[in-house]
Design a protein around this motif. Sequence first.
Motif, PDB file in Angstrom:
ATOM      1  N   ASN A  70     -10.306  -3.318  35.633  1.00  0.00           N
ATOM      2  CA  ASN A  70      -9.150  -2.540  35.188  1.00  0.00           C
ATOM      3  C   ASN A  70      -8.819  -1.620  36.135  1.00  0.00           C
ATOM      4  O   ASN A  70      -9.582  -1.229  37.044  1.00  0.00           O
ATOM      5  CB  ASN A  70      -9.566  -1.530  33.912  1.00  0.00           C
ATOM      6  N   HIS A  73      -8.531   4.227  27.336  1.00  0.00           N
ATOM      7  CA  HIS A  73      -7.748   4.388  28.396  1.00  0.00           C
ATOM      8  C   HIS A  73      -7.395   6.011  28.625  1.00  0.00           C
ATOM      9  O   HIS A  73      -7.747   7.050  27.991  1.00  0.00           O
ATOM     10  CB  HIS A  73      -6.404   3.696  28.280  1.00  0.00           C
ATOM     11  N   HIS A 114      -9.105   7.162  32.716  1.00  0.00           N
ATOM     12  CA  HIS A 114      -9.935   5.932  32.366  1.00  0.00           C
ATOM     13  C   HIS A 114     -11.360   5.877  33.189  1.00  0.00           C
ATOM     14  O   HIS A 114     -11.277   5.856  34.510  1.00  0.00           O
ATOM     15  CB  HIS A 114      -9.083   4.647  32.829  1.00  0.00           C
TER      16      HIS A 114
END
Length: 394
Positions: free
Chosen positions: A37, A64, A57
Amino acid sequence: MRQEDPVAAGAAAPPELAAMRRALVLAARGLGSTSPNPVVGCVVLDEGGRTVGEGWHQRSGGPHAEVHALAEAGEDARGGTAVVTLEPCNHTGRTGPCAQALLDAGIARVVYAVADPDPAAKGGAAALNAAGVQVVGGVLAAEAASVNAAWLTAVRHHRPHVTWKYAATLDGRSAAADGTSRWITSSEARADVHRLRAASDAVLVGSGTARTDDPQLSARGVEGAVQPLRVVLDTEARTHRGARVLDGTAPTLIAVAEDTPAGPLDTLAEVVRLPREGAGLALPALLAELYGRGVRALLLEGGPTLAGAFLAAGLVDRVVGYIAPVLLGEGPAVLGSAGISTIDQALRLTVTETIRLGPDLRITAETAAAHTAAAAADAADTAADTEPRRETRA
């Protein structure tokens, strides 16, 4: 009134610019622990422009940045502004869409830096706009793209972002004529290398470096560091049983040629077999393997031969050089053959940062392709901070 286009790129208010700079600092805290991510930071301002929530994050699969910031802000978020380094996602994966979380919290305005290029997650700006939220994009985009360079490279090119790190004397030597190299640089520079490792997903060396220097390749002295994957490019499977990269401090992957027979090494570490290319292994195949394992930021710490091969293949995005005010005269050069035979073929880089570390100098530079991408983001940033206009980017 709802805007016709999903994003309006206009001048951000001073509190929003300050909040974005803070969000960039927060985002950087996630380097080395969020892949595959992106790293993202978020600051929530109330209706009066005061900071009421912050978040970033922290790890892949976790909440998130927007969720962390909204939780801290609570009811103070209603009617306020969310300032985010990346366009809020519009995707349900291991967590829900951040665009919906912002709507549920009553956010009235969203300011973000970089549009999300991931086809699976983008569209948050359009969803927010459709619900009546004012959306501004492109604020401090160049800075945000730099912080997220590894993830953006991976999304666009389906390979890890590669940083070549080296240490050298002022006359470009990586070791003395007798092969000794400890220590060329200072303790301050060496501590910084550990921070660089901690911000990476994997650290790569060739078999020559593994045998000569016997590096451990772990991130030491960095609080809370997630240890990077240690990767050794060992075509003929010659890594010895007592090598420090096999000590269990961090996970290790040994890449060998696909025609190399199974041997003792297969019982000591995870081994992946790759096709040969020239005298070594196919580097695109190696990067594809690492990409499939979630590696987005790869730190190349190999010697001159491996560095030259990566540069010749056009697979280096950033160079970080630690230069010591030392002269050796003779000794191995820091870079071997990179496919360059004339001055017209020279790889000319763009210096992005210079920092003093004790007596040494750290120079960071980008290759042409990486710098072009950063320049494009900078152009978007400039437009966002000048005359208000509308655009269709989502």
